[in-house]
Design an enzyme around this catalytic site. Structure first.
Site, short mmCIF file in Angstrom:
data_model
loop_
_atom_site.label_atom_id
_atom_site.label_comp_id
_atom_site.label_asym_id
_atom_site.label_seq_id
_atom_site.Cartn_x
_atom_site.Cartn_y
_atom_site.Cartn_z
N HIS A 79 1.00 -1.52 0.18
CA HIS A 79 0.11 0.06 -0.67
C HIS A 79 0.87 1.19 -0.18
O HIS A 79 1.72 1.11 0.46
CB HIS A 79 -0.89 -0.05 1.34
CG HIS A 79 -1.93 0.79 1.27
ND1 HIS A 79 -1.51 2.59 1.93
CD2 HIS A 79 -3.56 1.48 0.67
CE1 HIS A 79 -3.10 3.05 1.63
NE2 HIS A 79 -3.43 2.63 1.39
N PRO A 80 0.40 2.06 -0.16
CA PRO A 80 1.02 3.62 -0.33
C PRO A 80 2.10 4.26 0.83
O PRO A 80 3.06 4.80 0.25
CB PRO A 80 0.73 4.62 -1.36
CG PRO A 80 -0.62 3.94 -2.31
CD PRO A 80 -0.84 2.61 -1.14
N VAL A 81 1.51 4.21 1.96
CA VAL A 81 1.90 4.35 3.04
C VAL A 81 2.59 3.20 3.56
O VAL A 81 3.51 3.67 4.48
CB VAL A 81 1.12 5.16 4.12
CG1 VAL A 81 -0.24 5.98 3.46
CG2 VAL A 81 0.29 3.17 4.65
N LYS A 82 3.32 1.97 2.96
CA LYS A 82 4.13 1.15 3.73
C LYS A 82 5.78 1.38 3.04
O LYS A 82 5.73 2.61 2.27
CB LYS A 82 3.59 -0.45 2.81
CG LYS A 82 2.29 -1.21 3.01
CD LYS A 82 2.02 -0.32 5.60
CE LYS A 82 0.93 -1.54 5.82
NZ LYS A 82 -0.18 -0.86 5.31
N ILE A 83 6.28 0.84 3.46
CA ILE A 83 7.49 1.27 3.21
C ILE A 83 8.18 0.92 1.59
O ILE A 83 9.06 1.68 1.31
CB ILE A 83 8.43 -0.31 3.31
CG1 ILE A 83 8.04 -0.60 5.19
CG2 ILE A 83 9.92 -0.02 3.64
CD1 ILE A 83 8.22 0.46 6.00
#
Length: 393
Positions: free
Chosen positions: A185-189
């Site tokens: 997901h975009p907020v992940k690493i």
């Protein structure tokens, strides 16, 4: 607004997606296979199964391990709902284990106590989903020891933890688990916009997950019951799903993966700097185990006085700081209360929730932005203290 997390996209990422978009196959093409191999190789495992989300990967992992009606899945309540919902998708029973107050991860000691009670009642779990909260691995060796003793399978929900290390090896090598799940997901690493991957060293589990992610359909001659048909022929061997990742997403993932270590190292630097800057404030931060290197997906603080959290949250949001709360305990959600769960069942998880606040942390966060977060937090806490003093007079 300084968000709590966001993606970092560079020209190489964009070019990789354009190249994939210009190819003949933009879904179910060679990029997905290449991404699966790249991630598995990076973390030291044998097989990767890319999907359209980590939630889908968790579901496939449970199905491949045989979770079904009458069976049991345990996880921690301090997680996003997907870690538990994957059990309900399989019509299994779901229960929770309380957390370690220092790491926010599932506590092996509390797990052992719960297992002893469950064994006497003949209600042992079939699967344990160990959530690596904030990016730090659970104590997987201790969990693995219990799994061998009590006979349950282990899924690592490493949605926060790609690039993290446990015992000097990358999370995802499956040394102590059957399957590990990553989120992109975009907020992940690293990101593939939306996407996930299940990692395993077991070829049968990998085959089962690959089959189930694409409707349960196969056209592999070695797997067909009727081998007298033409090249058009396929068979549905199970009730599967459309959980596929596209080549466009995989191309982005391959490009992002080349910078994984850089992303994690910068997040660690920012986390250390937060620790130093926040040392004098009335709060506590995550305790890192000596054999862990966190990927620092989230930087969570615990306010010394939880009654101030709403005030601090609102003030910081008003000042353009995108603080958040991770997570509302799953067992307190209305759907799970319908299943019989209630507040006060998992006290450490609930105490954590009432005091938790996630501060912004992302790769290209500047030190000036971080200083702004710290200053705003300090002022918000001071204003909360002053408001309390005034209300007492």
């Amino acid at each position: 607004m300084i968000p709590y997390g966001k993606q970092t996209i560079c020209p190489a990422d964009i070019n990789a997606v354009i190249e994939a978009l210009s190819s003949n196959l933009i879904t179910q093409g060679p990029k997905v296979d290449a991404f699966e191999r790249a991630v598995a190789n990076k973390v030291g495992a044998k097989f990767g199964v890319a999907t359209n989300s980590a939630t889908s990967s968790l579901h496939l992992a449970c199905l491949s391990l045989g979770l079904s009606v009458g069976k049991r899945l345990w996880t921690s309540s301090n997680t996003f709902v997907a870690s538990a919902n994957c059990g309900l998708y399989c019509d299994a029973n779901v229960d929770f284990v309380d957390i370690d107050p220092a790491t926010y991860n599932l506590c092996p000691q509390k797990l052992k106590k719960k297992l002893i009670v469950a064994e006497k009642a003949d209600q042992l779990p079939d699967i344990l989903v160990a959530v690596h909260m904030c990016g730090q691995s659970c104590n997987m060796e201790a969990i693995n020891t219990l799994a061998k003793c009590y006979g349950f399978a282990v899924i690592e929900d490493a949605s926060h933890a790609i690039g993290a290390k446990y015992q000097n090896q990358y999370v995802g090598n499956c040394r102590y688990s059957d399957i590990t799940v990553f989120s992109f997901h975009p907020v992940k690493i690293i990101t593939t916009a939306e996407g996930g991957m299940a990692i395993t060293n077991n070829i049968e589990l990998a085959k089962a997950m690959k089959n189930l992610r694409s409707h349960g359909i196969t056209n592999d001659p070695a797997e067909l019951k009727d081998t007298n048909q033409g090249a058009w022929y396929y068979e549905q061997t199970a009730l599967g799903f459309n959980y596929r990742m596209t080549d466009l997403q995989a191309a982005l993932g391959i490009s992002q993966l080349t910078r994984l270590d850089e992303f994690v190292e910068r997040r660690n630097q920012l986390a250390v700097r937060y620790n130093e800057k926040l040392d004098s404030l009335p709060l506590t931060t995550t305790t890192l185990l000596i054999d862990c290197k966190s990927a620092w997906h989230l930087y969570v603080i615990q306010l010394e006085n939880p009654s101030y959290r709403r005030h601090v949250f609102d003030v910081m949001r008003e000042q353009g700081i995108g603080v958040h709360v991770h997570y509302i305990p799953v067992h307190t959600q209305p759907h799970y209360q319908k299943l019989g769960f209630n507040w006060r069942q998992f006290p450490t998880t609930e105490e954590y929730y009432h005091a938790a606040l996630s501060l912004p942390l992302f790769f290209n966060m500047t030190e000036d932005e971080q200083d702004q977060v710290v200053a705003t937090l300090s002022n918000a806490i001071s204003s909360a203290l002053n408001a309390r003093i005034k209300s007492k007079r």
